[in-house]
Motif scaffolding. Structure first.
Motif, PDB file in Angstrom:
ATOM      1  N   SER A  96       0.807  -1.282   0.068  1.00  0.00           N
ATOM      2  CA  SER A  96      -0.093   0.043  -0.070  1.00  0.00           C
ATOM      3  C   SER A  96       0.869   1.297  -0.028  1.00  0.00           C
ATOM      4  O   SER A  96       0.633   2.230  -0.761  1.00  0.00           O
ATOM      5  N   SER A  97       2.005   1.199   0.789  1.00  0.00           N
ATOM      6  CA  SER A  97       2.692   2.465   0.821  1.00  0.00           C
ATOM      7  C   SER A  97       3.447   2.671  -0.414  1.00  0.00           C
ATOM      8  O   SER A  97       3.650   3.722  -0.928  1.00  0.00           O
ATOM      9  N   LEU A  98       3.973   1.565  -1.181  1.00  0.00           N
ATOM     10  CA  LEU A  98       4.617   1.581  -2.640  1.00  0.00           C
ATOM     11  C   LEU A  98       3.552   2.217  -3.510  1.00  0.00           C
ATOM     12  O   LEU A  98       3.715   2.988  -4.235  1.00  0.00           O
ATOM     13  N   GLU A  99       2.239   1.742  -3.384  1.00  0.00           N
ATOM     14  CA  GLU A  99       1.391   2.309  -4.346  1.00  0.00           C
ATOM     15  C   GLU A  99       0.942   3.759  -3.933  1.00  0.00           C
ATOM     16  O   GLU A  99       0.864   4.483  -5.233  1.00  0.00           O
ATOM     17  N   ASP A 100       1.138   4.249  -2.816  1.00  0.00           N
ATOM     18  CA  ASP A 100       0.709   5.677  -2.598  1.00  0.00           C
ATOM     19  C   ASP A 100       1.997   6.431  -3.350  1.00  0.00           C
ATOM     20  O   ASP A 100       1.454   7.557  -3.905  1.00  0.00           O
ATOM     21  N   LYS A 101       3.112   5.743  -3.131  1.00  0.00           N
ATOM     22  CA  LYS A 101       4.128   6.756  -3.850  1.00  0.00           C
ATOM     23  C   LYS A 101       3.978   6.737  -5.470  1.00  0.00           C
ATOM     24  O   LYS A 101       4.550   7.880  -6.042  1.00  0.00           O
ATOM     25  N   ILE A 102       3.648   5.524  -5.961  1.00  0.00           N
ATOM     26  CA  ILE A 102       3.797   5.389  -7.173  1.00  0.00           C
ATOM     27  C   ILE A 102       2.540   6.459  -7.901  1.00  0.00           C
ATOM     28  O   ILE A 102       2.834   7.088  -8.902  1.00  0.00           O
ATOM     29  N   ASN A 103       1.636   6.312  -7.157  1.00  0.00           N
ATOM     30  CA  ASN A 103       0.551   7.553  -7.637  1.00  0.00           C
ATOM     31  C   ASN A 103       0.687   8.918  -6.850  1.00  0.00           C
ATOM     32  O   ASN A 103      -0.364   9.690  -7.299  1.00  0.00           O
ATOM     33  N   SER A 104       1.487   9.162  -6.529  1.00  0.00           N
ATOM     34  CA  SER A 104       1.695  10.406  -5.818  1.00  0.00           C
ATOM     35  C   SER A 104       2.420  11.504  -7.115  1.00  0.00           C
ATOM     36  O   SER A 104       3.097  11.007  -8.000  1.00  0.00           O
ATOM     37  N   PRO A 105       1.699  12.701  -7.248  1.00  0.00           N
ATOM     38  CA  PRO A 105       2.140  13.643  -8.257  1.00  0.00           C
ATOM     39  C   PRO A 105       3.312  13.982  -8.027  1.00  0.00           C
ATOM     40  O   PRO A 105       3.845  14.820  -8.734  1.00  0.00           O
ATOM     41  N   LEU A 106       3.994  13.977  -6.836  1.00  0.00           N
ATOM     42  CA  LEU A 106       5.281  14.410  -6.624  1.00  0.00           C
ATOM     43  C   LEU A 106       6.515  13.723  -6.974  1.00  0.00           C
ATOM     44  O   LEU A 106       7.677  14.083  -6.767  1.00  0.00           O
ATOM     45  N   VAL A 107       6.152  12.331  -7.627  1.00  0.00           N
ATOM     46  CA  VAL A 107       7.265  11.407  -7.814  1.00  0.00           C
ATOM     47  C   VAL A 107       7.452  11.753  -9.253  1.00  0.00           C
ATOM     48  O   VAL A 107       6.438  11.587 -10.085  1.00  0.00           O
ATOM     49  N   ASP A 108       8.689  11.740  -9.691  1.00  0.00           N
ATOM     50  CA  ASP A 108       9.073  11.957 -11.366  1.00  0.00           C
ATOM     51  C   ASP A 108       8.752  10.657 -11.835  1.00  0.00           C
ATOM     52  O   ASP A 108       8.652   9.577 -11.292  1.00  0.00           O
ATOM     53  N   ALA A 109       8.901  10.628 -13.330  1.00  0.00           N
ATOM     54  CA  ALA A 109       8.575   9.609 -14.215  1.00  0.00           C
ATOM     55  C   ALA A 109       9.741   8.371 -13.865  1.00  0.00           C
ATOM     56  O   ALA A 109       9.306   7.099 -13.840  1.00  0.00           O
ATOM     57  N   LYS A 110      10.898   8.713 -13.887  1.00  0.00           N
ATOM     58  CA  LYS A 110      11.969   7.569 -13.452  1.00  0.00           C
ATOM     59  C   LYS A 110      11.721   7.039 -12.199  1.00  0.00           C
ATOM     60  O   LYS A 110      11.737   5.847 -11.840  1.00  0.00           O
ATOM     61  N   GLU A 111      11.719   7.745 -11.089  1.00  0.00           N
ATOM     62  CA  GLU A 111      11.312   7.242  -9.753  1.00  0.00           C
ATOM     63  C   GLU A 111      10.112   6.404  -9.667  1.00  0.00           C
ATOM     64  O   GLU A 111       9.980   5.494  -9.119  1.00  0.00           O
TER      65      GLU A 111
END
Length: 630
Positions: free
Chosen positions: A5-20
């Protein structure tokens, strides 16, 4: 799951760039890669949203990533398709990866080759599997994976052929596997493969060669250690011996010495229960059901079959279930439970049709995928199709000419027939005499060929086999035995040697016994002793009549019950053959136009008997014949 769940939250976060985001998706992929996977994923597959994660990762890698990153993203999508059981999509992507030979790790390469090979085996594309297998096992050996030895490569190919019932090919690859094992000290594995060669030979009706390999397996087991080779507890060796001894016993089932075979199967069952081998346990119960049925101990047969059925798992064991229901329906019919027996037989047919339908659909889907994969060859295929079409058109033109000629000949024949009306009866008599002489000539020629094969070719092969054995040429010995078995099979087909060895009555009983073994229908057989009433030629014609009649029932009637009654009353041998199959209408038309029925009628005419058929659609068929005797 919290970490997911934590990983998915980060994946869907608008603050994360495409490479990350790509790196986070690859991290999520690894969370679901451990084997064995969780029961939840096994049952339900990956969450559907993971498909978009995987495709997003592939899109990014195609535009911005390295070859290795693209391969990693594709592996995630491969996992998703595998767990979703989307075989077509998996096969398409797996073929792309195989063609490009682009894999992030050797583990990924092994996984893709392994799973793609399983798809090919399951859908019957064995040649494609054989192309993949060497690479799969080579990678497995580099990774030092268990069961990736050189002999395993051939063993798996052999098993694939065995499951396809291509037993000749399975023997070839099992032998290659056994040869590879000579360099390794793994007697238990060697015994297992030797047993599989024996099973393959037994499926080819080559009993002598089968016994050689079964006994070889028992000999090898004397120095085997089950625990050392990872085959379970030490007592597993005793269980395996019991399995092989049962295989040897079943080779002689035609002798009807059922009690000894039953004892061997019961020993196999006992150790299967001790070793908790559920599949072998069910197989043993099925064997006992079959054996007690053949002994006509139908209640004992039913008891064992019910015990076997109780071990089935929901939604699996379908092949074992089909075998179980086959003998169970026969027992119910034999005990007089007609409705129950026919109902179970219908259930079996539905399950068999369902399995076949699923397999056909799956094979068709994979064939469609492979067509797209091989599309580069489509132009060549189109050219070949054009050539075939042109040949077809030429054949059609030839057929038109042929049929036109036949039409003219037919018209001419009609005119001749009108002019020859007065001699029709005489010609009919001549035709009947000709048919009888033709049948006699055919039987004489078959008998001569059978005798030549047995006395000349058979003896020469036996001599070659003996000399090869004396000189320890094992491969040549087995080859000579295989050819000898083929010659015996052909000879037996040309002339039923049982007629001289067993007599007419016992030969007919053996014929029905063999058919009962091979078919689902219940056969009720009552044969009086008719030995001595007919001479050798007459006995052969009578036997062929029964053989043709019963084969017609098996091939065409879809009957659940077949009754054969041969009795001697006063000065006649009476034959009654009845089935509850689909029947047919217009009996007179059938008698005139069916080659099989015409031949049957001719054989009875040769015996100076009478022949009658009664049949109606949906009401089965009744055949009666009466043969006069002195």
């Amino acid at each position: 799951m919290n970490q997911t769940s934590s990983l998915e939250d980060k994946i869907n976060s608008p603050l994360v760039d495409a490479k990350e985001r790509f790196n986070l998706i690859m991290q999520l992929a690894k969370e679901f890669r451990p084997f064995p996977i969780s029961p939840e994923i096994e049952e339900n597959g990956m969450p559907e949203r993971f498909l978009s994660y995987a495709t997003d990762a592939i899109d990014w890698a195609l535009k911005n990533g390295t070859e290795s990153q693209l391969a990693s993203a594709r592996r995630f999508l491969i996992d998703y398709y595998c767990y979703a059981r989307d075989i077509e999509s998996f096969t398409t992507l797996a073929n792309e990866m195989v063609k490009s030979d682009n894999f992030a790790t050797l583990q990924d390469k092994h996984f893709v080759y392994l799973k793609l090979g399983e798809v090919y085996k399951d859908t019957g594309f064995i040649k494609r599997y054989i192309e993949l297998a060497p690479i799969q096992f080579e990678v497995g050996r580099k990774l030092k994976l268990k069961d990736s030895h050189a002999h395993e490569e051939f063993n798996h190919i052999a098993l694939a052929y065995y499951n396809l019932k291509d037993y000749r090919e399975s023997i070839i690859y099992f032998k290659k596997s056994l040869k590879k094992l000579k360099d390794e000290e793994r007697p238990f594995a060697a015994a297992s493969i030797s047993n599989n060669i024996g099973l393959s030979f037994s499926k080819c009706q080559n009993k002598d060669s089968a016994k050689v390999y079964f006994n070889n397996a028992l000999k090898i087991l004397e120095n085997a250690n089950a625990t050392k080779e990872g085959f379970g507890t030490r007592s597993y060796k005793d269980h395996f011996k019991n399995v092989i001894k049962t295989n040897i016993s079943l080779l002689d089932i035609h002798t009807k010495q059922y009690d000894q075979i039953i004892r061997d199967v019961q020993a196999e069952l006992r150790t299967a229960i001790e070793q908790r081998e559920r599949t072998t346990e069910i197989q043993a119960y099925n064997k006992l059901g079959r054996l007690f049925y053949l002994k006509k101990e139908y209640s004992n047969a039913l008891k064992n079959l019910n015990l076997g059925e109780s071990k089935f798992l929901m939604g699996s064991d379908n092949q074992l279930r089909l075998e179980n229901w086959k003998w169970k329906s026969k027992c119910l019919l034999a005990l007089g439970y007609i409705d129950e027996g026919e109902s179970l037989s219908e259930q079996r047919e539905k399950l068999e049709d369902s399995i076949a339908s699923t397999k056909i659909k799956q094979t068709a889907r994979i064939a469609s995928v492979l067509y797209e994969v091989d599309k580069k060859n489509s132009q060549l295929e189109a050219q070949n199709m054009s050539i075939q079409l042109l040949n077809s058109k030429n054949r059609n033109k030839n057929l038109i000419l042929v049929f036109g000629s036949i039409g003219l000949i037919g018209l001419f024949s009609f005119v001749v027939l009108i002019r020859s009306r007065n001699s029709a009866i005489q010609k009919q008599q001549m035709n009947e005499d000709y048919s009888r002489k033709l049948i006699q000539a055919q039987e004489e020629e078959k008998t001569r060929l059978a005798r030549d094969l047995h006395d000349s070719v058979g003896q020469q092969l036996t001599l070659i086999k003996r000399k090869a054995s004396n000189n320890n040429f094992d491969d040549l010995t087995i080859l000579a035995q295989e050819v000898l078995e083929e010659v015996r099979t052909i000879s037996k087909g040309l002339y039923p040697a049982n007629l001289k060895q067993l007599g007419l009555s016992e030969s007919i009983e053996q014929l029905l016994y063999d058919l009962d073994e091979e078919n689902d229908a219940f056969f009720s057989v009552e044969v009086d002793n008719i030995n001595g009433y007919l001479n050798e030629e007459e006995s052969l014609n009578f036997y062929r009549f029964i053989q043709e009649a019963i084969n017609n029932v098996v091939k065409h009637s879809n009957a659940k019950t077949v009754i054969l009654n041969i009795s001697v009353n006063n000065d006649k041998i009476k034959v009654l053959i009845k089935d509850n199959g689909k029947g047919f209408g217009n009996v007179n038309y059938k008698l005139k136009n069916s080659l099989g029925l015409k031949t049957m009628a001719e054989r009875i005419a040769i015996l100076k008997g009478t022949f009658q058929i009664n049949s109606r659609p949906g009401a089965g068929t009744l055949i009666k014949a009466k043969i006069p005797i002195l």
